[in-house]
Design an enzyme around this catalytic site. Structure first.
Site, mmCIF file in Angstrom:
data_model
loop_
_atom_site.group_PDB
_atom_site.id
_atom_site.type_symbol
_atom_site.label_atom_id
_atom_site.label_comp_id
_atom_site.label_asym_id
_atom_site.label_seq_id
_atom_site.Cartn_x
_atom_site.Cartn_y
_atom_site.Cartn_z
ATOM 1 N N ASP A 158 -25.627 14.387 -2.963
ATOM 2 C CA ASP A 158 -26.473 14.048 -1.817
ATOM 3 C C ASP A 158 -27.908 14.160 -2.331
ATOM 4 O O ASP A 158 -28.135 14.647 -3.447
ATOM 5 C CB ASP A 158 -26.220 15.055 -0.673
ATOM 6 C CG ASP A 158 -27.128 14.805 0.527
ATOM 7 O OD1 ASP A 158 -27.309 13.631 0.898
ATOM 8 O OD2 ASP A 158 -27.666 15.774 1.092
ATOM 9 N N GLY A 202 -33.758 8.615 2.378
ATOM 10 C CA GLY A 202 -33.772 7.774 3.584
ATOM 11 C C GLY A 202 -34.984 6.894 3.772
ATOM 12 O O GLY A 202 -34.970 5.983 4.582
ATOM 13 N N CYS A 216 -23.439 11.483 1.404
ATOM 14 C CA CYS A 216 -24.732 11.033 1.925
ATOM 15 C C CYS A 216 -24.528 9.647 2.528
ATOM 16 O O CYS A 216 -24.058 8.728 1.843
ATOM 17 C CB CYS A 216 -25.708 10.980 0.750
ATOM 18 S SG CYS A 216 -27.281 10.226 1.136
ATOM 19 N N ASN A 217 -24.846 9.528 3.796
ATOM 20 C CA ASN A 217 -24.709 8.222 4.471
ATOM 21 C C ASN A 217 -25.632 7.180 3.854
ATOM 22 O O ASN A 217 -25.277 6.010 3.722
ATOM 23 C CB ASN A 217 -25.080 8.374 5.953
ATOM 24 C CG ASN A 217 -24.131 9.272 6.704
ATOM 25 O OD1 ASN A 217 -23.241 8.808 7.381
ATOM 26 N ND2 ASN A 217 -24.308 10.576 6.588
ATOM 27 N N THR A 218 -26.838 7.623 3.481
ATOM 28 C CA THR A 218 -27.841 6.696 2.954
ATOM 29 C C THR A 218 -27.400 6.126 1.610
ATOM 30 O O THR A 218 -27.480 4.917 1.374
ATOM 31 C CB THR A 218 -29.192 7.441 2.812
ATOM 32 O OG1 THR A 218 -29.453 8.154 4.020
ATOM 33 C CG2 THR A 218 -30.318 6.496 2.528
ATOM 34 N N CYS A 248 -26.336 11.463 9.303
ATOM 35 C CA CYS A 248 -26.942 11.947 8.057
ATOM 36 C C CYS A 248 -26.344 13.330 7.849
ATOM 37 O O CYS A 248 -26.260 14.123 8.806
ATOM 38 C CB CYS A 248 -28.461 12.033 8.203
ATOM 39 S SG CYS A 248 -29.266 12.959 6.870
ATOM 40 N N THR A 249 -25.920 13.626 6.629
ATOM 41 C CA THR A 249 -25.208 14.893 6.402
ATOM 42 C C THR A 249 -26.126 16.115 6.534
ATOM 43 O O THR A 249 -25.636 17.237 6.595
ATOM 44 C CB THR A 249 -24.520 14.880 5.030
ATOM 45 O OG1 THR A 249 -25.496 14.552 4.019
ATOM 46 C CG2 THR A 249 -23.398 13.871 4.989
ATOM 47 N N HIS A 250 -27.431 15.898 6.578
ATOM 48 C CA HIS A 250 -28.343 17.027 6.825
ATOM 49 C C HIS A 250 -28.338 17.457 8.296
ATOM 50 O O HIS A 250 -28.632 18.606 8.606
ATOM 51 C CB HIS A 250 -29.791 16.644 6.471
ATOM 52 C CG HIS A 250 -30.116 16.699 5.020
ATOM 53 N ND1 HIS A 250 -29.706 15.754 4.114
ATOM 54 C CD2 HIS A 250 -30.830 17.612 4.305
ATOM 55 C CE1 HIS A 250 -30.169 16.058 2.913
ATOM 56 N NE2 HIS A 250 -30.848 17.187 3.004
HETATM 57 N N1 DGL Z 1 -28.142 13.494 3.672
HETATM 58 C C1 DGL Z 1 -28.438 12.135 3.563
HETATM 59 C C2 DGL Z 1 -27.669 11.223 4.453
HETATM 60 O O1 DGL Z 1 -26.567 11.540 4.802
HETATM 61 C C3 DGL Z 1 -29.728 11.653 2.991
HETATM 62 C C4 DGL Z 1 -30.951 12.113 3.628
HETATM 63 C C5 DGL Z 1 -32.205 11.671 2.892
HETATM 64 O O2 DGL Z 1 -32.345 12.012 1.733
HETATM 65 O O3 DGL Z 1 -33.014 10.998 3.524
HETATM 66 O O4 DGL Z 1 -28.118 10.166 4.807
#
Ligand code: DGL
Length: 264
Positions: A7, A40, A71-73, A184-186
């Site tokens: 991620d 992102g 990470c979705n992005t 987003c995984t955060h």
């Molecule tokens: N945790 C990430 C996601 O799932 C990326 C966040 C980022 O770096 O902007 O999209």
């Protein structure tokens, strides 16, 4: 079994947490690409390049058998290319849980929080259009630029973070959204604040459990017995907030054997 997970930072640990609950007998190599976080607000080309560099490192240095793009992005920007380039690797991506959210909503109004790159990506647009039209559900989308930095800096409870969330959630509140996709995984790391703002009745949809199950199923197909302990190695490409890592790990009941290495 050697599993690579990456991620842009700490967010993917929310996926690892779900993995620790059902997956055993493996070594996990987690890379937080903090040198280039956040992803992102980068272009698809930049995110693809960072993803390829990490997977290259994971293959060469740790000889991984499976890869989780936590990470979705990065999934949006790179999953197709990763599958094409590494056909013998188990590759699992992370996508906003729109489908489970549509199944869960009673009001027919679903909020989607994600990074600008995820919401603007073709992958998301196609999925969202198809699912929302065929189920007559309205999606209220909200990009959350700056939230990942606040979380990476350990400022999850700071006034600024709470006020950002208030502003982003206002249209969802006004539209009587009853289900929110944490795309987003955060974002599960600020789920308490989201619940406080939206009310406890609002369902928050994250995808960690589904990813853990997919990893277990695909690895068992390849002969993995799912026995023994789980070792988790956490690395970062840049500075990482160790207090945040400890805070995240403290909430895990069955965290496996966790070794944190970083190079700052
Ligand atoms: N945790 C990430 C996601 O799932 C990326 C966040 C980022 O770096 O902007 O999209």
């Amino acid at each position: 079994m050697r599993v690579g997970v990456f991620d842009s930072g700490l967010g993917g640990l929310t996926i690892i947490q779900a993995i620790t609950k059902i997956f055993k007998g493996a070594e996990i190599f987690y890379i937080a690409d903090t040198k280039f976080a956040p992803y992102g607000e980068k272009t698809q080309e930049q995110i693809l390049q960072h993803s390829l560099d990490i997977v290259d490192y994971l293959l060469k240095t740790h000889q991984i058998d499976a890869l989780i793009v936590a990470c979705n992005t990065a999934t949006s920007a790179a999953i197709k290319e990763l599958r094409e380039r590494f056909p013998s690797l188990i590759v699992i991506g992370t996508e906003p849980g729109i489908k489970p959210a549509i199944e869960a909503t009673l009001s027919g109004k679903v909020g989607v929080m994600a990074t600008p790159a995820t919401l603007n990506g073709n992958k998301y647009q196609l999925l969202a259009d198809e699912l929302s039209c065929s189920n007559s559900v309205e999606l209220i989308e909200q990009a959350c630029p700056g939230l990942v930095e606040q979380i990476e800096n350990g400022k999850t409870k700071e006034d600024k973070t709470v006020s950002m969330l208030h502003d982003w959630l206002k249209p969802m509140h006004e539209n009587e959204v009853d289900t929110i996709v944490l795309g987003c995984t955060h974002y599960p790391l600020v789920s308490d604040t989201i619940k406080e703002i939206m009310g406890a009745h609002v369902k928050l949809i994250e995808t960690g459990c589904a990813i853990a199950q997919r990893l277990k199923a695909l690895s068992e197909e390849q002969g993995h017995t799912n026995n023994g302990h789980l070792e988790i190695n956490v690395f970062s490409t840049g500075k990482i907030n160790k207090n945040m890592i400890n805070e995240i790990l403290e909430n895990w009941k069955d965290g496996g054997e966790i070794m944190v290495r970083s190079n700052d």
